[in-house]
Design an enzyme around this catalytic site. Sequence first.
Site, short mmCIF file in Angstrom:
data_model
loop_
_atom_site.label_atom_id
_atom_site.label_comp_id
_atom_site.label_asym_id
_atom_site.label_seq_id
_atom_site.Cartn_x
_atom_site.Cartn_y
_atom_site.Cartn_z
N GLY A 1 0.82 -1.21 0.00
CA GLY A 1 0.00 0.00 0.00
C GLY A 1 0.84 1.25 0.00
CB ALA A 2 4.28 1.80 -1.20
CG ASN A 3 -0.92 3.45 -4.01
OD1 ASN A 3 -0.88 2.28 -3.66
ND2 ASN A 3 -2.04 4.14 -4.09
N GLY B 1 -1.26 7.42 1.69
CA GLY B 1 -1.39 7.37 3.13
C GLY B 1 -0.12 7.02 3.87
N GLY C 1 1.58 4.25 3.91
CA GLY C 1 2.57 3.56 3.09
C GLY C 1 3.41 4.52 2.27
CB SER D 1 -6.70 -0.37 13.72
OG SER D 1 -7.65 0.57 14.24
CE1 TYR E 1 -9.60 -1.46 9.32
CE2 TYR E 1 -10.26 -0.57 11.46
CZ TYR E 1 -9.34 -0.66 10.42
OH TYR E 1 -8.16 0.07 10.48
#
Length: 311
Positions: A21-23, A25, A27, A151, A176
């Site tokens: 998820g590096a693209n 937030g 990440g 979280s 979640y």
Amino acid sequence: MSEWTVEDMPDCSGKTAIVTGANSGLGFEATKALSAKGAHVVMACRSLDRGEDAMAEIRTDVPDASLSVSELDLADLDAVHRFADDFADQYDALHVLCNNAGVMAIPRDETEQGFETQFGVNHLGHFVLSARLFPRLRETPGETRLVTVSSALHERGHMNFDDLHGERRYDEWEAYAQSKLANLLFAFELDRRLTASGIDDVVSVGAHPGYADTNLQFRGPEERGSTARLVVSKLANAVFAQSAANGALPLLYAATESSVESGDYIGPQGVFEMRGYPGTTDAHERARDPKTAKRLWEVSEELTETQFRLA
């Protein structure tokens, strides 16, 4: 309380890290910080186009950043296996694996293999990724780390083994919370198994960002087509959330700080752990329950048909 920031990160030259998820937030911010300290970061992204755009954006601030983008769709275990195979073909070492990507409070949907999406992406996808990449972590000289992002809402979570995928009853927030509890059960069970196997050069750490201003909060309202919920989410982010850069600090602390030990849980040290500088914090007792963790591990191996081999 230590006021730890990215300026306190050690030099990471010569190290290779993967950030899922590096693209966007957390990440994105973690990738930028790691690359600024000299690490080569493999940006594992569901969309190659968004990954390439993010890489270009990082290089405007870190011109000499060593980055690459690889496709990783955690909602498809076949894609997870392809990513792991490609990484093993290209890289001889892995120093840090950051299990960061996730989805939050979305309407019920299923992954390619038929798992409820939040449990499938947040936990099972990362479980398989970690299992497949563990040999590289194990073989890399020196200490290596596997950081799993959870979280604070894991405290609301319960493992419903009789209905893991919400087929009989589904609540988006309960699903979640269950997935985030699963993240910590995995991180701490891996620590126990590392200790039992006599492996002391691989560190398994959990982390949480507090309340950070990212797009994660918007996906649920967007998928439901709820303008009202979207407006409330954006307003809450503007008023209460810390920046994504500050939200990434616990992840970066867990990944690089020398005092971190396997089995630690890292989060913000401010009021209600919503914001603040990172440090060691307490996970809910359910996250530390070895019986639940052992059952989740076995169920995860069975569901994914992937054995997590520490030897």
